[in-house]
Design a protein around this motif. Structure first.
Motif, mmCIF file in Angstrom:
data_model
loop_
_atom_site.group_PDB
_atom_site.id
_atom_site.type_symbol
_atom_site.label_atom_id
_atom_site.label_comp_id
_atom_site.label_asym_id
_atom_site.label_seq_id
_atom_site.Cartn_x
_atom_site.Cartn_y
_atom_site.Cartn_z
ATOM 1 N N VAL A 140 51.083 36.658 38.229
ATOM 2 C CA VAL A 140 51.029 35.852 37.052
ATOM 3 C C VAL A 140 49.718 36.310 36.164
ATOM 4 O O VAL A 140 49.721 36.615 34.944
ATOM 5 C CB VAL A 140 50.946 34.418 37.284
ATOM 6 N N VAL A 141 48.647 36.635 36.874
ATOM 7 C CA VAL A 141 47.379 37.271 36.312
ATOM 8 C C VAL A 141 47.382 38.695 36.257
ATOM 9 O O VAL A 141 47.142 39.237 35.135
ATOM 10 C CB VAL A 141 46.193 36.743 36.950
ATOM 11 N N GLY A 142 47.742 39.319 37.263
ATOM 12 C CA GLY A 142 47.565 40.929 37.039
ATOM 13 C C GLY A 142 48.469 41.513 36.257
ATOM 14 O O GLY A 142 48.140 42.605 35.734
ATOM 15 N N LEU A 143 49.874 41.430 36.011
ATOM 16 C CA LEU A 143 50.645 41.953 35.239
ATOM 17 C C LEU A 143 50.487 41.861 33.743
ATOM 18 O O LEU A 143 50.131 43.087 33.236
ATOM 19 C CB LEU A 143 52.104 41.555 35.446
ATOM 20 N N PRO A 144 49.944 40.598 33.236
ATOM 21 C CA PRO A 144 49.343 40.819 31.917
ATOM 22 C C PRO A 144 48.250 41.368 31.677
ATOM 23 O O PRO A 144 48.029 42.318 30.666
ATOM 24 C CB PRO A 144 49.330 39.252 31.453
ATOM 25 N N LEU A 145 47.208 41.234 32.723
ATOM 26 C CA LEU A 145 46.072 41.978 32.683
ATOM 27 C C LEU A 145 46.266 43.632 32.802
ATOM 28 O O LEU A 145 45.563 44.291 31.989
ATOM 29 C CB LEU A 145 45.123 41.486 34.013
#
Length: 92
Positions: A48-53
């Motif tokens: 959830v955090v890594g892909l948009p980041l």
């Protein structure tokens, strides 16, 4: 980087982009695991955090991949139009 037209290194750029985003997810998950978060929760949060980041951190690589895909789609559309004209019997 080089004088090559966009799309000439599409496979390489796409591979680097995918690997970089997966590596980012792995790093986020590893940090969460070191903080004592359970594995499945760490993986879920990392996705959830890594892909948009990854979209923000790898903006230049994303732009190269997008340009390469656009160039490839343009070439395919021209080839398709040429083949359709040939099937209709039109001279070029």
């Amino acid at each position: 980087m080089s004088d090559a037209p966009p799309g000439t290194h599409l496979a390489r750029d796409l591979t680097f982009y995918v690997l970089a985003r997966f590596a980012l997810v792995a790093v986020v998950a590893a940090v969460l695991l070191l903080l004592g978060v359970p594995l499945l929760v760490a993986l879920a949060v990392a996705l959830v955090v890594g892909l948009p980041l990854g979209l923000l951190l790898f903006r230049n690589l994303n732009a190269r991949v997008t340009a390469g895909l656009a160039a490839r789609n343009e070439r395919r559309a021209k080839e398709r139009a040429r083949l359709r004209a040939q099937l209709r019997g039109e001279d070029q």
